[in-house]
Design an enzyme around this catalytic site. Structure first.
Site, PDB file in Angstrom:
ATOM      1  N   PHE A  93     -15.607  59.681 120.948  1.00 38.67           N
ATOM      2  CA  PHE A  93     -14.927  60.187 122.140  1.00 38.67           C
ATOM      3  C   PHE A  93     -14.026  61.352 121.733  1.00 38.67           C
ATOM      4  CE2 PHE A  93     -15.902  55.741 122.973  1.00 38.67           C
ATOM      5  CZ  PHE A  93     -16.471  55.808 124.236  1.00 38.67           C
ATOM      6  N   GLU A 131     -13.323  68.820 122.270  1.00 32.82           N
ATOM      7  CA  GLU A 131     -13.297  70.099 121.558  1.00 32.82           C
ATOM      8  C   GLU A 131     -11.856  70.567 121.377  1.00 32.82           C
ATOM      9  OE1 GLU A 131     -15.736  73.043 123.369  1.00 32.82           O
ATOM     10  OE2 GLU A 131     -17.493  71.754 123.497  1.00 32.82           O
ATOM     11  N   LYS A 147     -20.003  55.177 126.863  1.00 36.17           N
ATOM     12  CA  LYS A 147     -19.924  56.598 126.506  1.00 36.17           C
ATOM     13  C   LYS A 147     -20.385  57.471 127.659  1.00 36.17           C
ATOM     14  CE  LYS A 147     -20.130  60.460 124.080  1.00 36.17           C
ATOM     15  NZ  LYS A 147     -18.919  61.218 123.705  1.00 36.17           N
ATOM     16  N   LEU A 148     -21.536  57.128 128.242  1.00 35.99           N
ATOM     17  CA  LEU A 148     -22.074  57.914 129.352  1.00 35.99           C
ATOM     18  C   LEU A 148     -21.156  57.839 130.563  1.00 35.99           C
ATOM     19  CD1 LEU A 148     -25.836  56.857 129.148  1.00 35.99           C
ATOM     20  CD2 LEU A 148     -24.718  58.780 128.019  1.00 35.99           C
ATOM     21  N   CYS A 155     -21.910  68.023 126.799  1.00 30.87           N
ATOM     22  CA  CYS A 155     -21.806  66.558 126.874  1.00 30.87           C
ATOM     23  C   CYS A 155     -21.777  66.023 128.298  1.00 30.87           C
ATOM     24  CB  CYS A 155     -20.565  66.087 126.117  1.00 30.87           C
ATOM     25  SG  CYS A 155     -20.732  66.223 124.324  1.00 30.87           S
ATOM     26  N   PHE A 156     -20.936  66.604 129.161  1.00 33.53           N
ATOM     27  CA  PHE A 156     -20.818  66.074 130.519  1.00 33.53           C
ATOM     28  C   PHE A 156     -22.156  66.147 131.250  1.00 33.53           C
ATOM     29  CE2 PHE A 156     -15.965  66.610 131.324  1.00 33.53           C
ATOM     30  CZ  PHE A 156     -15.727  65.749 130.263  1.00 33.53           C
TER      31      PHE A 156
END
Length: 227
Positions: free
Chosen positions: A93, A96, A151-152, A207-208
């Protein structure tokens, strides 16, 4: 099975019916398994075949989603002999720009493993490693699917907040409201919090979008069109 799905009294049979599992090549009977109405209907709808998974120790459908962890486990077991593997799901998790800080001061560490004795032993081994710098109350152990979906779902929820505040910015422009003032007022509610409520051009990075599309794919696979 000689009966059609409509002819089976699932309520009388406790929701499950027996299925004989045969080897696809030799036709030898491998085991007697049980399956439910939903799985039978899905197999009929998709035309998928069934087969026996050694790693799952159960009947499952060709093309049925098994998650990344299970797929890796099956590949290793099918290409190895007399070697025991335990595969864990330990999603990151990291954001950036703050990845190192996120690693050492994580909100939570998620570890998913099989609910077997050897699986839980592997989970505990990884827990012991993280416990060197992460408080144990922040280390969450789950089954594999819970870990992968967490996570998703986390990224989907964050993306949803950004999308929601961006949608409200259009209404602010029409009504004369100030989107920054609106965001601050919403974020002061302790149930909501102030993060990811900054109106912008949208969410960037991979990622999103990737994780949202992954959730969409899973929902469609399981026939959850309304989700």
């Amino acid at each position: 099975m000689n009966k059609s799905i409509d002819e089976i009294d699932f309520e009388k049979s406790g929701g499950l019916v027996p299925v004989i599992v045969q080897d696809a090549n030799t036709k030898d009977v491998l085991t007697l398994a049980y399956t439910n109405k939903e799985s039978l209907e899905l197999a009929k709808k998709t035309g998928n075949s069934w087969f026996w998974s050694r790693s799952r120790n159960k009947l499952w459908m060709k093309g049925e989603e098994s998650g990344n962890t299970q797929k890796i486990k099956e590949i290793l077991e099918e290409n190895s002999s007399n070697i025991h593997f335990e595969i864990l799901s330990n999603p990151e998790f990291l954001a950036e720009g703050t990845a190192i800080q996120d690693l050492f001061k994580s909100d939570r560490v998620l570890i998913g493993g099989d609910e077997t004795q050897s699986g839980q032993k592997a989970v505990q081994a990884l827990v012991d490693i993280y416990a060197n710098w992460i408080p144990k109350e922040k280390i969450l152990t789950t089954n594999v699917w819970s870990s992968e979906l967490a996570k998703l779902a986390s990224n989907a929820m964050l993306a949803q907040r950004i999308s929601s505040i961006n949608s409200l910015s259009a209404l602010c422009e029409k009504t004369g409201a100030n989107i920054d003032e609106l965001s601050k007022a919403i974020g002061m509610d302790h149930r909501i919090g102030p993060h990811f409520l900054k109106a912008s051009v949208g969410f960037g990075g991979s990622c999103f979008q990737k994780d949202i599309l992954n959730l969409v794919y899973l929902c469609r696979h399981y026939g959850l069109e309304e989700v």
